[in-house]
Scaffold this motif. Sequence first.
Motif, short mmCIF file in Angstrom:
data_model
loop_
_atom_site.label_atom_id
_atom_site.label_comp_id
_atom_site.label_asym_id
_atom_site.label_seq_id
_atom_site.Cartn_x
_atom_site.Cartn_y
_atom_site.Cartn_z
N ASP A 13 0.44 -1.12 -0.08
CA ASP A 13 0.16 -0.09 0.10
C ASP A 13 1.17 1.57 0.06
O ASP A 13 0.51 2.40 -0.23
N THR A 97 -9.79 5.97 -5.94
CA THR A 97 -9.38 4.81 -5.29
C THR A 97 -8.57 4.87 -3.77
O THR A 97 -8.92 4.31 -2.78
N THR A 100 -12.16 5.92 -1.57
CA THR A 100 -12.84 4.74 -1.13
C THR A 100 -11.86 3.82 -0.40
O THR A 100 -13.15 3.06 0.10
N LEU A 101 -11.43 3.11 -0.83
CA LEU A 101 -10.83 1.68 -1.06
C LEU A 101 -9.95 1.95 1.17
O LEU A 101 -10.66 0.70 1.68
N THR A 104 -12.74 1.16 3.84
CA THR A 104 -13.37 -0.20 3.94
C THR A 104 -11.90 -1.51 4.32
O THR A 104 -12.70 -1.95 4.71
N TRP A 105 -10.95 -1.39 3.16
CA TRP A 105 -10.42 -2.14 3.51
C TRP A 105 -9.31 -2.05 4.75
O TRP A 105 -8.65 -2.93 5.48
N LEU A 108 -10.89 -4.93 7.16
CA LEU A 108 -11.54 -6.03 6.75
C LEU A 108 -11.65 -7.22 7.73
O LEU A 108 -12.36 -8.10 7.53
N LEU A 283 -9.61 -10.37 -5.32
CA LEU A 283 -9.61 -9.14 -5.05
C LEU A 283 -10.69 -8.27 -5.29
O LEU A 283 -10.86 -7.55 -4.18
N SER A 284 -10.94 -8.10 -6.33
CA SER A 284 -11.81 -7.59 -6.33
C SER A 284 -13.31 -7.94 -5.90
O SER A 284 -13.99 -7.20 -5.54
N HIS A 287 -13.26 -7.12 -2.58
CA HIS A 287 -13.81 -5.64 -2.30
C HIS A 287 -15.76 -5.43 -2.34
O HIS A 287 -16.54 -4.73 -1.68
N LEU A 290 -17.19 -6.26 0.50
CA LEU A 290 -16.66 -5.52 1.80
C LEU A 290 -17.66 -4.70 1.63
O LEU A 290 -17.99 -3.61 2.50
N VAL A 291 -18.51 -4.04 0.48
CA VAL A 291 -19.31 -2.83 0.64
C VAL A 291 -20.50 -3.18 0.02
O VAL A 291 -21.46 -1.58 0.14
#
Length: 336
Positions: A13, A97, A100-101, A104-105, A108, A283-284, A287, A290-291
């Motif tokens: 990241d 990204t 928003t990412l 949420t991540w 996890l 991973l997509s 995601h 997750l949302v």
Amino acid sequence: MDPGPLIRLTIADCGAKVLQSAVQLDVFTALAAGPKDAAELAGAAGLHPRLAADFLDALAGLGLLIREDGRYRNSPLSDAYLVQGRDTYLGGFVDLTNETLYGTWGRLTEALRTGEPQHLDPDKGGFVGDRHADPEKMKRFLKGLDAFSDRMGAELAEAVDWSGYRSFVDLGGARGNLAAVLVDRHPHLDATCYDLPRTGPIFDEHISRLGRTGRVRFVGGDFFTDPIPQADVIVLGHILHGFDADQSRRLLRRVYQAVRPGGSVLIYDRMIDDARSNADRLLSSLHMRLVSRDGGEYRVADCRAWVAAAGFTDGGDRPLLGTHTLVIGSRPGGAQ
């Protein structure tokens, strides 16, 4: 055993954040006119000298800048996709990204324990995709996807033989960007963008800016409850991954009734390979889980089975953009 791969994955990241900050600071646009030395580039991007050298050299190490004789220039990749004002600009997606990412991540582990979706703002119900209550934030979200939809539209225009079709509906087509690309490439097509009514004003503004008013029309509605406009082709891009299998099958039955005999349905998503081995696709999917409560990517074989169960003749699948899969189904009867 070398732990290097594990360490690189642990700090992956960090590289993403370097890219996202460079886009926010417009580093790549600052180099569009030509190379700059470190001081010139730091001044143009507003970089503090304490971090500038490491930041710029990290960008070079990531392959986003090229450093020669103390001067920096954009790499071919950055020059193609990260300079503002160019049709291929993907910086909006990078910003999206970034926004928003991480929220949420970062939750996890909680999601894995509870199974509950992790919204961006749990106190306000959060948002998924373009369902944001704030029109300006909806615009930012959709702008982030425009460069992607430009590329997808161009590839879809070549991947399908449109000569036998006269009309198409882009289901969940947002502000009409992909539809505009398709009618540019195939002017004989009658194009409709179908989305929730609140998207209408954003569609009108965007299509007007593109100079395509009258070439793509907007119809508002809920495709689970309202009539879907009839057309030779109906496109479902990034739609089914928002729903579970039962909802997807139900929607495809409704789509079948809207596709004219002899027409087709085109479905694209980051579908999971049938062996469930592609980490990027998985991973997509994670995601989406997750949302959203019902969303998730799905296997190519599952999509083809849903298409056949709805009544379509299975037209197979093919890759798109190297990251997506296109599944095609044809409605028997009629003449193209």
